[in-house]
Design a protein around this motif. Sequence first.
Motif, PDB file in Angstrom:
ATOM      1  N   ALA A   3      -2.861  -4.410   4.450  1.00 20.21           N
ATOM      2  CA  ALA A   3      -1.497  -3.949   4.714  1.00 20.21           C
ATOM      3  C   ALA A   3      -1.111  -2.868   3.723  1.00 20.21           C
ATOM      4  N   LEU A   4      -0.424  -1.860   4.220  1.00 12.61           N
ATOM      5  CA  LEU A   4       0.024  -0.728   3.417  1.00 12.61           C
ATOM      6  C   LEU A   4       1.390  -1.045   2.824  1.00 12.61           C
ATOM      7  N   PRO A   5       1.557  -0.952   1.501  1.00 11.51           N
ATOM      8  CA  PRO A   5       2.894  -1.161   0.937  1.00 11.51           C
ATOM      9  C   PRO A   5       3.839  -0.048   1.388  1.00 11.51           C
ATOM     10  N   VAL A   6       4.993  -0.454   1.912  1.00 12.36           N
ATOM     11  CA  VAL A   6       5.961   0.482   2.480  1.00 12.36           C
ATOM     12  C   VAL A   6       7.328   0.211   1.871  1.00 12.36           C
ATOM     13  N   PHE A   7       7.994   1.274   1.436  1.00 10.08           N
ATOM     14  CA  PHE A   7       9.369   1.200   0.949  1.00 10.08           C
ATOM     15  C   PHE A   7      10.234   1.978   1.923  1.00 10.08           C
ATOM     16  N   VAL A  31       6.261  -4.469   3.828  1.00  6.14           N
ATOM     17  CA  VAL A  31       7.526  -3.869   3.392  1.00  6.14           C
ATOM     18  C   VAL A  31       7.905  -4.484   2.053  1.00  6.14           C
ATOM     19  N   VAL A  32       7.876  -3.665   0.990  1.00 10.71           N
ATOM     20  CA  VAL A  32       8.068  -4.176  -0.371  1.00 10.71           C
ATOM     21  C   VAL A  32       9.474  -3.930  -0.894  1.00 10.71           C
ATOM     22  N   GLY A  33      10.285  -3.171  -0.160  1.00 16.17           N
ATOM     23  CA  GLY A  33      11.647  -2.932  -0.600  1.00 16.17           C
ATOM     24  C   GLY A  33      12.424  -2.159   0.441  1.00 16.17           C
ATOM     25  N   ILE A  34      13.739  -2.403   0.465  1.00 17.84           N
ATOM     26  CA  ILE A  34      14.640  -1.704   1.378  1.00 17.84           C
ATOM     27  C   ILE A  34      15.799  -1.150   0.564  1.00 17.84           C
ATOM     28  N   ALA A  35      16.019   0.153   0.682  1.00 21.54           N
ATOM     29  CA  ALA A  35      17.168   0.809   0.063  1.00 21.54           C
ATOM     30  C   ALA A  35      18.223   1.041   1.127  1.00 21.54           C
ATOM     31  N   SER A  36      19.454   0.688   0.821  1.00 22.68           N
ATOM     32  CA  SER A  36      20.565   0.866   1.760  1.00 22.68           C
ATOM     33  C   SER A  36      21.296   2.163   1.430  1.00 22.68           C
ATOM     34  N   THR A  37      21.427   3.017   2.429  1.00 20.71           N
ATOM     35  CA  THR A  37      22.049   4.328   2.256  1.00 20.71           C
ATOM     36  C   THR A  37      23.317   4.429   3.085  1.00 20.71           C
ATOM     37  N   ALA A  38      24.364   4.994   2.523  1.00 21.77           N
ATOM     38  CA  ALA A  38      25.567   5.291   3.295  1.00 21.77           C
ATOM     39  C   ALA A  38      25.256   6.405   4.282  1.00 21.77           C
TER      40      ALA A  38
END
Length: 330
Positions: A3-7, A31-38
């Motif tokens: 599996a490919l690490p994906v942010f 999926v190693v992280g999720i950033a929340s954007t306005a």
Amino acid sequence: MTALPVFVDVDTGVDDAMALVYLFASEDADVVGIASTAGNVPVQQVCHNNLALLELCGVDVPVSKGSENPVTAPLRTAEDTHGPEGMGYARLPATDRALTDYDAAEAWVRAAHAYPGELTGVATGPLTNLALALRREPALPRLLRRLVIMGGAFDYRGNTTPVAEWNVSVDPEAAAEVFHGWSTAWNGESPEHLPIVLGLNLTEHIVMTPELLGRLTGDGAHPLVAVLEDAMRFYFEFHFACGEGYLAHLHDPLAAAVALDPDLVRCRPTTVDVELTGTLTRGMTIADWSNRWGRDPNALIGVDVDPAAFFERFLTRVGAFTKFLSREQT
């Protein structure tokens, strides 16, 4: 399968949600992280949508809150396109999941250092968080394996102004910083490490229809199926009201798919810049195809895609995922 690490950096959003579900459904993605954007909705709502989707899908991923505003301009949101909470008519479940104690820019930097040379970044909203991350870690472009951006419109009309695409138009200064950051970090080296940029000229070929949605959701009994159907129904109605037909463009799921398999699209290297001061053209993305500026390429622009190949993969993966979730709940 390794599996490919994906942010992922998202402003969730109907099609952002579909992109996240695609990644959760993909065995070749971690999926190693999720950033929340306005963007599509304010960042607090984006955070809730991301945490609730994780709850719904039974997935554990750190979620970080990004800036409440673009780096310079006031925030504009798109509830007319995505609904008052960003998910169309869908209602996501309550959750007691919590955000990280560090912000989204820091999350980008931490993930890149945790997976140096391995991490793939996917940005499907305004590039605010990524620009702020670059200010903290200018070496970020050299730490990532790959970056895929959904944004811009190249030799193509805009969907926010006559010439500007939504994600870039919300925070054009951030987009300009990101393209400049990649130019500075690589300085003409290793074109394979340039960001893959998927603009409206490409993503509007990825057309979801009610028939395709029916194939995706089938007779699944899991609540995720109803969420996808209710979200897409709003999205269909928006496109219909705009005179485009009862359909929807899946901009962000294409970016998620290309992050895992760049061969899904054909790209051309070129130099990209963002218009920041034009009275009529602010937010326009300009590709210097003829090298008039004499600058090294800083992006790989998607110019061709096979929608059938994309949908075969998308429907297979997400359909199998919803069926798996249905079996798990019984």
